[in-house]
Motif scaffolding. Structure first.
Motif, PDB file in Angstrom:
ATOM      1  N   LEU A   1       0.819  -1.215   0.000  1.00 14.79           N
ATOM      2  CA  LEU A   1       0.000   0.000   0.000  1.00 14.79           C
ATOM      3  C   LEU A   1       0.853   1.265   0.000  1.00 14.79           C
ATOM      4  O   LEU A   1       0.353   2.349  -0.315  1.00 14.79           O
ATOM      5  N   ASP A   2       2.137   1.139   0.344  1.00 16.66           N
ATOM      6  CA  ASP A   2       3.024   2.299   0.293  1.00 16.66           C
ATOM      7  C   ASP A   2       3.233   2.778  -1.136  1.00 16.66           C
ATOM      8  O   ASP A   2       3.755   3.872  -1.360  1.00 16.66           O
ATOM      9  N   PHE A   3       2.829   1.963  -2.115  1.00 19.48           N
ATOM     10  CA  PHE A   3       2.888   2.376  -3.520  1.00 19.48           C
ATOM     11  C   PHE A   3       2.025   3.612  -3.763  1.00 19.48           C
ATOM     12  O   PHE A   3       2.326   4.429  -4.626  1.00 19.48           O
TER      13      PHE A   3
ATOM     14  N   THR B   1       1.273  15.959  -5.616  1.00 19.04           N
ATOM     15  CA  THR B   1       1.122  14.506  -5.534  1.00 19.04           C
ATOM     16  C   THR B   1      -0.210  14.134  -4.898  1.00 19.04           C
ATOM     17  O   THR B   1      -0.927  13.250  -5.385  1.00 19.04           O
ATOM     18  N   ILE B   2      -0.555  14.794  -3.794  1.00 22.66           N
ATOM     19  CA  ILE B   2      -1.827  14.523  -3.126  1.00 22.66           C
ATOM     20  C   ILE B   2      -2.995  14.837  -4.048  1.00 22.66           C
ATOM     21  O   ILE B   2      -3.943  14.049  -4.191  1.00 22.66           O
ATOM     22  N   LEU B   3      -2.946  16.000  -4.700  1.00 20.33           N
ATOM     23  CA  LEU B   3      -4.024  16.388  -5.602  1.00 20.33           C
ATOM     24  C   LEU B   3      -4.115  15.440  -6.790  1.00 20.33           C
ATOM     25  O   LEU B   3      -5.216  15.147  -7.285  1.00 20.33           O
TER      26      LEU B   3
ATOM     27  N   PHE C   1      -9.794   3.176  -9.233  1.00 18.49           N
ATOM     28  CA  PHE C   1      -8.669   2.564  -8.539  1.00 18.49           C
ATOM     29  C   PHE C   1      -7.387   2.582  -9.366  1.00 18.49           C
ATOM     30  O   PHE C   1      -6.296   2.826  -8.838  1.00 18.49           O
ATOM     31  N   MET C   2      -7.506   2.327 -10.668  1.00 17.39           N
ATOM     32  CA  MET C   2      -6.319   2.369 -11.530  1.00 17.39           C
ATOM     33  C   MET C   2      -5.706   3.764 -11.546  1.00 17.39           C
ATOM     34  O   MET C   2      -4.480   3.918 -11.594  1.00 17.39           O
ATOM     35  N   GLY C   3      -6.534   4.794 -11.513  1.00 20.24           N
ATOM     36  CA  GLY C   3      -6.030   6.154 -11.466  1.00 20.24           C
ATOM     37  C   GLY C   3      -5.252   6.433 -10.199  1.00 20.24           C
ATOM     38  O   GLY C   3      -4.213   7.113 -10.224  1.00 20.24           O
ATOM     39  N   VAL C   4      -5.728   5.891  -9.064  1.00 20.61           N
ATOM     40  CA  VAL C   4      -5.011   6.067  -7.798  1.00 20.61           C
ATOM     41  C   VAL C   4      -3.653   5.373  -7.860  1.00 20.61           C
ATOM     42  O   VAL C   4      -2.632   5.926  -7.440  1.00 20.61           O
ATOM     43  N   LEU C   5      -3.630   4.145  -8.379  1.00 23.12           N
ATOM     44  CA  LEU C   5      -2.379   3.383  -8.441  1.00 23.12           C
ATOM     45  C   LEU C   5      -1.328   4.076  -9.309  1.00 23.12           C
ATOM     46  O   LEU C   5      -0.141   4.074  -8.989  1.00 23.12           O
ATOM     47  N   LEU C   6      -1.771   4.652 -10.419  1.00 26.23           N
ATOM     48  CA  LEU C   6      -0.831   5.216 -11.389  1.00 26.23           C
ATOM     49  C   LEU C   6      -0.710   6.726 -11.285  1.00 26.23           C
ATOM     50  O   LEU C   6      -0.087   7.357 -12.147  1.00 26.23           O
ATOM     51  N   ALA C   7      -1.285   7.317 -10.235  1.00 23.26           N
ATOM     52  CA  ALA C   7      -1.297   8.782 -10.130  1.00 23.26           C
ATOM     53  C   ALA C   7       0.114   9.365 -10.079  1.00 23.26           C
ATOM     54  O   ALA C   7       0.409  10.357 -10.764  1.00 23.26           O
ATOM     55  N   THR C   8       1.003   8.770  -9.286  1.00 23.60           N
ATOM     56  CA  THR C   8       2.344   9.343  -9.128  1.00 23.60           C
ATOM     57  C   THR C   8       3.162   9.280 -10.417  1.00 23.60           C
ATOM     58  O   THR C   8       3.739  10.296 -10.826  1.00 23.60           O
TER      59      THR C   8
ATOM     60  N   LEU D   1       1.767  11.789 -12.802  1.00 24.75           N
ATOM     61  CA  LEU D   1       2.176  13.152 -12.423  1.00 24.75           C
ATOM     62  C   LEU D   1       3.617  13.410 -12.843  1.00 24.75           C
ATOM     63  O   LEU D   1       3.945  14.498 -13.345  1.00 24.75           O
ATOM     64  N   LEU D   2       4.487  12.419 -12.655  1.00 27.64           N
ATOM     65  CA  LEU D   2       5.891  12.569 -13.060  1.00 27.64           C
ATOM     66  C   LEU D   2       5.994  12.825 -14.554  1.00 27.64           C
ATOM     67  O   LEU D   2       6.727  13.736 -14.990  1.00 27.64           O
ATOM     68  N   VAL D   3       5.256  12.061 -15.360  1.00 28.32           N
ATOM     69  CA  VAL D   3       5.265  12.259 -16.809  1.00 28.32           C
ATOM     70  C   VAL D   3       4.766  13.655 -17.159  1.00 28.32           C
ATOM     71  O   VAL D   3       5.339  14.350 -18.011  1.00 28.32           O
ATOM     72  N   THR D   4       3.692  14.087 -16.504  1.00 30.12           N
ATOM     73  CA  THR D   4       3.138  15.418 -16.765  1.00 30.12           C
ATOM     74  C   THR D   4       4.147  16.512 -16.447  1.00 30.12           C
ATOM     75  O   THR D   4       4.321  17.472 -17.219  1.00 30.12           O
ATOM     76  N   ILE D   5       4.830  16.383 -15.304  1.00 32.06           N
ATOM     77  CA  ILE D   5       5.804  17.399 -14.899  1.00 32.06           C
ATOM     78  C   ILE D   5       6.955  17.470 -15.905  1.00 32.06           C
ATOM     79  O   ILE D   5       7.406  18.558 -16.292  1.00 32.06           O
TER      80      ILE D   5
END
Length: 348
Positions: free
Chosen positions: A231-233, A292-294, A305-312, A315-319
Motif C-alpha cells: 500500500l506504500d505504492f 502529488t496529493i491532488l 482505482f487504476m487512477g489512484v495506483l498510477l497517479a504518481t 504526475l511525473l510524466v506530466t511534470i
C-alpha cells in the motif's frame, strides 16, 4: 482566410474526437501506461544484465522476465502457504477488531460523536473498485486478464522499444524529431528512477513494519508488513491504509499494543519521509507533495482505482512534459532541468 477556416474547423473537430475517444478508452490507456512502466523496468534490468554478461539486450528482457516469474513462483511455493494463511487470518480478524474498536470508542463522548456520524451499512454506497466488473468470479477473471495484458504489452515494448519509438517519431514534424527523442529519453530515465526509488521505499516499509510488529507481539506480522509495503505504492494515502489493519489487530491484543503499533508506523513514516525519500529524490524527480496529493485525488475521481495506483508516475510524466515542452522550449527557461534529463545510460 476562407481556405484556412475549414482547415481550422477540421483540426478542432479532430482534436475533439481524439479527446473524446481517449476519455472513453481511458481504462485501456491506463493499462497501456502500466505496460510502459513494466517495459521500462524490464528494459533497464536487461541493459544492466547485458552490460555484465554476453547476453544481448533483447534476450536479456526474456531472461529478466523469466527470472522475476521464477522468483515469484519460488516465493509462492515456499512462503505462499504461510503468507496467504496470514492474509486470510487478517481478513477474518478485521471484523472482530472493528467491533472491539467500536466498543472502545463508545466509552468516550467524542467517540460516540464520531460513531453517530458514521453511515450505517444500509446507508453506505456499494462501491465496486473496478467499476464495470461485478461479481467475485468476474472480478478475478477481469483482474487476471488485465494483468496478462499489462505483462504482454510490457514484454513486447521492452523487447523492441525502437520499433515503437520510430513509429511515434514519424508522427512528429521532421525539425522537431530530435527534441521529441530527447523528451522520450527523459521520460524513460525519469520513470526508471522513480520505479527504483518506489521499490526501495516499499521494501523498506514492508521489512520495518513486519519486524517492528513482530517485536511488539502483534500477530500475523509478516502479512501486515507485506500489506503495509504494497500500500506504500500509493503516496500519502497508502501508508495510512497500510497501518490501519495492523493497529486494529494490535488493539485486539490490548490498548498498549495498539499505541505501540501506531508509534511504530509514525516512526517508519518519519524515517521514510526524512531519511529515505531525500536520498531517493536526489537521484530522481522530486515531486511536489501538494501536487502529488491532488494528483491521487484527481486521478482517483476520474479513473477510479487504476487512477489512484498510477497517479504518481502519471504526475511525473506530466511534470517532465510541462518542463521540457513549455518551460524550456516555449518560455526558453533552461534552468529547470531535472535529474531525468541527465543521461546515465541507454534509455528505455
Amino acid at each position: 482566410m476562407p481556405r484556412a477556416l475549414p482547415a481550422a474547423v477540421f483540426v478542432t473537430l479532430l482534436i475533439g474526437l481524439l479527446v473524446l475517444a481517449a476519455w472513453h478508452l481511458s481504462f485501456v490507456l491506463l493499462l497501456a501506461f502500466a505496460g510502459i512502466l513494466l517495459a521500462v523496468l524490464l528494459r533497464h534490468l536487461a541493459l544492466v544484465l547485458s552490460r555484465h554478461t554476453p547476453i544481448p539486450t533483447s534476450a536479456g528482457v526474456v531472461v529478466v522476465a523469466l527470472g522475476i516469474a521464477a522468483l515469484l513462483v519460488l516465493g509462492i511455493v515456499f512462503l505462499g502457504p504461510q503468507l496467504f494463511g496470514q492474509v486470510d487470518q487478517v481478513i477474518r480478524s478485521l471484523p472482530a477488531a472493528l467491533d472491539q474498536a467500536q466498543a472502545l470508542l463508545e466509552r468516550f463522548s467524542w467517540g460516540q460523536f464520531l460513531l453517530e456520524r458514521v453511515p450505517s451499512v444500509e446507508e453506505r454506497p456499494s462501491w465496486n473498485i473496478l467499476g464495470t466488473i461485478s461479481g467475485t468470479v468476474s472480478t478475478v477473471v477481469g483482474v487476471v486478464a488485465n494483468v496478462v495484458i499489462v505483462i504482454t504489452v510490457g514484454v513486447f515494448l521492452a523487447s523492441d522499444p525502437q520499433l515503437y519509438r520510430r513509429g511515434v517519431l514519424h508522427l512528429i514534424p521532421i525539425d522537431k524529431r530530435r527534441r521529441a527523442a530527447e523528451i522520450m529519453d527523459a521520460l524513460g530515465r525519469g520513470l526508471w528512477r522513480w520505479l527504483i526509488g518506489q521499490g526501495l521505499a516499499m521494501a523498506t516499509v514492508a521489512v520495518l513494519s513486519g519486524v517492528g510488529l513482530w517485536l511488539i507481539g502483534v500477530p500475523l506480522a509478516m502479512a501486515l508488513g507485506l500489506i503495509a509495503g504494497l500500500l506504500d505504492f500509493i503516496p500519502y494515502v497508502g501508508p495510512w491504509l497500510g497501518a490501519a489493519p495492523a493497529i486494529l489487530l494490535a488493539l485486539a491484543q490490548g490498548p498498549t499494543e495498539a499505541v505501540q503499533a501506531a508509534i511504530l508506523f509514525l516512526v517508519i513514516q518519519q524515517v521514510e519521509g526524512n531519511v529515505l525519500m531525500p536520498v531517493i529524490q536526489s537521484k530522481a524527480s522530486s515531486l511536489p507533495p501538494v501536487l502529488t496529493i491532488l494528483a491521487v485525488v484527481a486521478f482517483g475521481v476520474l479513473f477510479g482505482f487504476m487512477g489512484v495506483l498510477l497517479a504518481t508516475p502519471l504526475l511525473l510524466v506530466t511534470i517532465i512534459l510541462v518542463r521540457m515542452i513549455y518551460v524550456e522550449d516555449v518560455l526558453g527557461d533552461q534552468s529547470a532541468a531535472g535529474p531525468e534529463e541527465q543521461p546515465d545510460g541507454k534509455a528505455a
